[in-house]
Motif scaffolding. Sequence first.
Motif, PDB file in Angstrom:
ATOM      1  N   TYR A 122       0.832  -1.206   0.000  1.00  0.00           N
ATOM      2  CA  TYR A 122       0.000   0.000   0.000  1.00  0.00           C
ATOM      3  C   TYR A 122       0.868   1.258   0.000  1.00  0.00           C
ATOM      4  CZ  TYR A 122      -3.639  -3.388   1.092  1.00  0.00           C
ATOM      5  OH  TYR A 122      -4.482  -4.457   1.048  1.00  0.00           O
ATOM      6  N   SER A 123       1.909   1.284   0.803  1.00  0.00           N
ATOM      7  CA  SER A 123       2.802   2.439   0.783  1.00  0.00           C
ATOM      8  C   SER A 123       3.601   2.481  -0.518  1.00  0.00           C
ATOM      9  CB  SER A 123       3.735   2.422   2.001  1.00  0.00           C
ATOM     10  OG  SER A 123       4.496   1.234   2.042  1.00  0.00           O
ATOM     11  N   GLU A 124       3.916   1.324  -1.088  1.00  0.00           N
ATOM     12  CA  GLU A 124       4.588   1.288  -2.382  1.00  0.00           C
ATOM     13  C   GLU A 124       3.685   1.860  -3.472  1.00  0.00           C
ATOM     14  OE1 GLU A 124       7.552   0.110  -5.357  1.00  0.00           O
ATOM     15  OE2 GLU A 124       7.551   0.747  -3.265  1.00  0.00           O
ATOM     16  N   ALA A 125       2.399   1.519  -3.415  1.00  0.00           N
ATOM     17  CA  ALA A 125       1.443   2.062  -4.385  1.00  0.00           C
ATOM     18  C   ALA A 125       1.371   3.574  -4.279  1.00  0.00           C
ATOM     19  CB  ALA A 125       0.067   1.447  -4.159  1.00  0.00           C
ATOM     20  N   LEU A 126       1.351   4.075  -3.065  1.00  0.00           N
ATOM     21  CA  LEU A 126       1.298   5.513  -2.853  1.00  0.00           C
ATOM     22  C   LEU A 126       2.539   6.189  -3.420  1.00  0.00           C
ATOM     23  CD1 LEU A 126      -0.149   7.920  -1.663  1.00  0.00           C
ATOM     24  CD2 LEU A 126       0.870   7.388   0.543  1.00  0.00           C
ATOM     25  N   GLU A 127       3.692   5.590  -3.228  1.00  0.00           N
ATOM     26  CA  GLU A 127       4.926   6.153  -3.762  1.00  0.00           C
ATOM     27  C   GLU A 127       4.899   6.159  -5.288  1.00  0.00           C
ATOM     28  OE1 GLU A 127       8.649   8.003  -3.364  1.00  0.00           O
ATOM     29  OE2 GLU A 127       7.062   7.599  -1.906  1.00  0.00           O
ATOM     30  N   CYS A 128       4.387   5.081  -5.888  1.00  0.00           N
ATOM     31  CA  CYS A 128       4.283   5.022  -7.347  1.00  0.00           C
ATOM     32  C   CYS A 128       3.363   6.114  -7.878  1.00  0.00           C
ATOM     33  CB  CYS A 128       3.774   3.643  -7.786  1.00  0.00           C
ATOM     34  SG  CYS A 128       4.957   2.302  -7.578  1.00  0.00           S
ATOM     35  N   ILE A 129       2.278   6.379  -7.170  1.00  0.00           N
ATOM     36  CA  ILE A 129       1.374   7.455  -7.566  1.00  0.00           C
ATOM     37  C   ILE A 129       2.071   8.804  -7.440  1.00  0.00           C
ATOM     38  CG2 ILE A 129      -0.715   8.718  -6.898  1.00  0.00           C
ATOM     39  CD1 ILE A 129      -1.973   6.020  -6.186  1.00  0.00           C
ATOM     40  N   LYS A 130       2.783   8.989  -6.341  1.00  0.00           N
ATOM     41  CA  LYS A 130       3.424  10.271  -6.077  1.00  0.00           C
ATOM     42  C   LYS A 130       4.461  10.623  -7.135  1.00  0.00           C
ATOM     43  CE  LYS A 130       4.830  11.201  -1.939  1.00  0.00           C
ATOM     44  NZ  LYS A 130       5.504  11.037  -0.632  1.00  0.00           N
ATOM     45  N   VAL A 131       5.236   9.652  -7.576  1.00  0.00           N
ATOM     46  CA  VAL A 131       6.304   9.946  -8.530  1.00  0.00           C
ATOM     47  C   VAL A 131       5.905   9.616  -9.969  1.00  0.00           C
ATOM     48  CG1 VAL A 131       8.091   9.607  -6.802  1.00  0.00           C
ATOM     49  CG2 VAL A 131       7.404   7.678  -8.219  1.00  0.00           C
ATOM     50  N   GLY A 132       4.619   9.272 -10.190  1.00  0.00           N
ATOM     51  CA  GLY A 132       4.120   9.066 -11.535  1.00  0.00           C
ATOM     52  C   GLY A 132       4.651   7.838 -12.225  1.00  0.00           C
ATOM     53  N   LYS A 133       4.840   6.728 -11.482  1.00  0.00           N
ATOM     54  CA  LYS A 133       5.399   5.511 -12.063  1.00  0.00           C
ATOM     55  C   LYS A 133       4.435   4.782 -12.991  1.00  0.00           C
ATOM     56  CE  LYS A 133       9.572   5.228 -10.266  1.00  0.00           C
ATOM     57  NZ  LYS A 133      10.782   5.173 -11.093  1.00  0.00           N
ATOM     58  N   ASP A 134       3.141   4.975 -12.791  1.00  0.00           N
ATOM     59  CA  ASP A 134       2.139   4.352 -13.650  1.00  0.00           C
ATOM     60  C   ASP A 134       0.846   5.138 -13.485  1.00  0.00           C
ATOM     61  OD1 ASP A 134       0.894   2.672 -15.427  1.00  0.00           O
ATOM     62  OD2 ASP A 134       0.967   0.887 -14.175  1.00  0.00           O
ATOM     63  N   ASN A 135      -0.130   4.794 -14.300  1.00  0.00           N
ATOM     64  CA  ASN A 135      -1.412   5.471 -14.264  1.00  0.00           C
ATOM     65  C   ASN A 135      -2.045   5.361 -12.873  1.00  0.00           C
ATOM     66  OD1 ASN A 135      -4.558   5.248 -14.537  1.00  0.00           O
ATOM     67  ND2 ASN A 135      -3.863   6.427 -16.303  1.00  0.00           N
ATOM     68  N   ARG A 136      -2.397   6.505 -12.321  1.00  0.00           N
ATOM     69  CA  ARG A 136      -2.921   6.541 -10.960  1.00  0.00           C
ATOM     70  C   ARG A 136      -4.199   5.722 -10.801  1.00  0.00           C
ATOM     71  NH1 ARG A 136      -4.666  12.241  -8.172  1.00  0.00           N
ATOM     72  NH2 ARG A 136      -6.423  11.466  -6.984  1.00  0.00           N
ATOM     73  N   ASP A 137      -5.115   5.835 -11.755  1.00  0.00           N
ATOM     74  CA  ASP A 137      -6.382   5.107 -11.648  1.00  0.00           C
ATOM     75  C   ASP A 137      -6.156   3.598 -11.665  1.00  0.00           C
ATOM     76  OD1 ASP A 137      -7.754   7.500 -11.545  1.00  0.00           O
ATOM     77  OD2 ASP A 137      -8.170   7.541 -13.707  1.00  0.00           O
ATOM     78  N   VAL A 138      -5.192   3.154 -12.493  1.00  0.00           N
ATOM     79  CA  VAL A 138      -4.881   1.723 -12.573  1.00  0.00           C
ATOM     80  C   VAL A 138      -4.338   1.230 -11.237  1.00  0.00           C
ATOM     81  CG1 VAL A 138      -3.362   0.023 -13.651  1.00  0.00           C
ATOM     82  CG2 VAL A 138      -4.510   1.743 -15.062  1.00  0.00           C
ATOM     83  N   ILE A 139      -3.402   1.980 -10.655  1.00  0.00           N
ATOM     84  CA  ILE A 139      -2.820   1.576  -9.374  1.00  0.00           C
ATOM     85  C   ILE A 139      -3.876   1.556  -8.279  1.00  0.00           C
ATOM     86  CG2 ILE A 139      -1.203   2.256  -7.549  1.00  0.00           C
ATOM     87  CD1 ILE A 139       0.644   3.324  -9.710  1.00  0.00           C
ATOM     88  N   GLU A 140      -4.708   2.584  -8.216  1.00  0.00           N
ATOM     89  CA  GLU A 140      -5.722   2.650  -7.167  1.00  0.00           C
ATOM     90  C   GLU A 140      -6.717   1.496  -7.274  1.00  0.00           C
ATOM     91  OE1 GLU A 140      -7.526   6.484  -7.259  1.00  0.00           O
ATOM     92  OE2 GLU A 140      -5.973   7.374  -5.980  1.00  0.00           O
ATOM     93  N   ALA A 141      -7.144   1.184  -8.498  1.00  0.00           N
ATOM     94  CA  ALA A 141      -8.081   0.079  -8.671  1.00  0.00           C
ATOM     95  C   ALA A 141      -7.463  -1.243  -8.224  1.00  0.00           C
ATOM     96  CB  ALA A 141      -8.523  -0.005 -10.139  1.00  0.00           C
ATOM     97  N   GLN A 142      -6.210  -1.462  -8.572  1.00  0.00           N
ATOM     98  CA  GLN A 142      -5.526  -2.691  -8.194  1.00  0.00           C
ATOM     99  C   GLN A 142      -5.385  -2.806  -6.680  1.00  0.00           C
ATOM    100  OE1 GLN A 142      -1.738  -3.164 -10.097  1.00  0.00           O
ATOM    101  NE2 GLN A 142      -1.145  -4.937  -8.880  1.00  0.00           N
ATOM    102  N   ILE A 143      -4.880  -1.754  -6.044  1.00  0.00           N
ATOM    103  CA  ILE A 143      -4.605  -1.802  -4.618  1.00  0.00           C
ATOM    104  C   ILE A 143      -5.896  -1.836  -3.808  1.00  0.00           C
ATOM    105  CG2 ILE A 143      -3.638  -0.463  -2.713  1.00  0.00           C
ATOM    106  CD1 ILE A 143      -1.607  -1.998  -4.369  1.00  0.00           C
ATOM    107  N   ASN A 144      -6.897  -1.103  -4.247  1.00  0.00           N
ATOM    108  CA  ASN A 144      -8.184  -1.154  -3.537  1.00  0.00           C
ATOM    109  C   ASN A 144      -8.805  -2.543  -3.640  1.00  0.00           C
ATOM    110  OD1 ASN A 144      -8.040   1.507  -2.678  1.00  0.00           O
ATOM    111  ND2 ASN A 144      -9.094   2.302  -4.492  1.00  0.00           N
ATOM    112  N   GLY A 145      -8.568  -3.221  -4.763  1.00  0.00           N
ATOM    113  CA  GLY A 145      -9.044  -4.600  -4.885  1.00  0.00           C
ATOM    114  C   GLY A 145      -8.360  -5.520  -3.892  1.00  0.00           C
ATOM    115  N   TYR A 146      -7.046  -5.358  -3.717  1.00  0.00           N
ATOM    116  CA  TYR A 146      -6.328  -6.166  -2.728  1.00  0.00           C
ATOM    117  C   TYR A 146      -6.850  -5.878  -1.322  1.00  0.00           C
ATOM    118  CZ  TYR A 146      -2.788  -6.979  -6.399  1.00  0.00           C
ATOM    119  OH  TYR A 146      -2.127  -7.331  -7.546  1.00  0.00           O
TER     120      TYR A 146
END
Length: 387
Positions: free
Chosen positions: A117-141
Amino acid sequence: MASIAAYSCVTGDYDEIKEVGQLAEPGVDYYFFTNNRDLTSDSWNVVYVDNEGLDNIRLARKIKVLGHPLLDKYDVTVWLDGASTLRKPVSCFIEEKCDLAKYSLVGFAHRERDSIYSEALECIKVGKDNRDVIEAQINGYREEGYPDHAGLIESTVMVRRGHDELLRQTMEAWFYEIEHKSYRDQLSFNYVARKTGLSFDLLPLNVFDNEYFGWSKHRIKEEEYQIARYNVIYGRDEEFSGSSYWTLPYLREGRASLIEFDIHKSCSEFKIELLKHAGAEWANLTIECGSLSSYNLVNWCNYYGVNYFDGGVPTLFLYGDFSAGEHVRISIEMRYPARDAYLSLIKRLNHDLIASRAGQAESHQGERSLLGAVKRRLIGSNCGRKA
């Protein structure tokens, strides 16, 4: 004696081949997979592959996770990121650190985080991948009940046991997540391994700087810095909340980078992270916002009349009685010193350090931080943070 293969992969023009050199050893075969037919090597067996419908990033992830038919015959495979460098023969690492009789996979624990979850947040913060894609994946987990702080792999180097059916199934499940969700593979490994019951070991070593492996900066194109983005952050960093993080592109006005946005919610403070600008020179900061009462810019220093961002993330804190919808406009000039200017700066600072009295040496700690930031930007480093 176990048969061993070390392998790596670079796609497109993302990186160059790091030669094994004198650390190549008998009994270990070295494979380098790429779709770039301009790449050649003196120490790797270069194998050219096709994308087969995948983008370059996912093609590299496929090779990394699933391997290649050429690797199926080996008892042990060692994945090395394209920026990894050897400091000892791979057989030393396997013998001294990898209990493959007990574990199907041996890797490294993340040096900073223990949570997807903190890794996902870091990826969002530094623009590593599409934010919506990351949020959907992590919220599913999260909805499935996957726990926080359940471990996080640093997948730069991985040693795997061959002819292991559960490992094969786990790798296929891992690549499914990468192919259909975020390509940030560290987001999904621990989740998948928990579901399949894979036995793995994550070593408490810095994968980028240890006695076995180092790290050389990925090739960075200048245009990547021209399209850099910034974060607007409300709330605590450790809080995974997409509504609290907004990653936006800079606008340009002459030599200045412009930050313009509407405040998302009423608040008394928030911060802006100027991504990818550690080591840059800066000047002429102006802030336009009606409710602004004060601000604080951190992680910078001034040498010889020039402002530089040092090794931390340049961050601007804004304070005031802000209302939702209020407009913010910030202008700041940022540029990276040319190589000659950087070398001149090193020479001048070194001269001053030598001339300083011993009791004044502590006053120059910030200079080392600056030089580290500029050095990583211009010429890379054998150890340090990821790209």
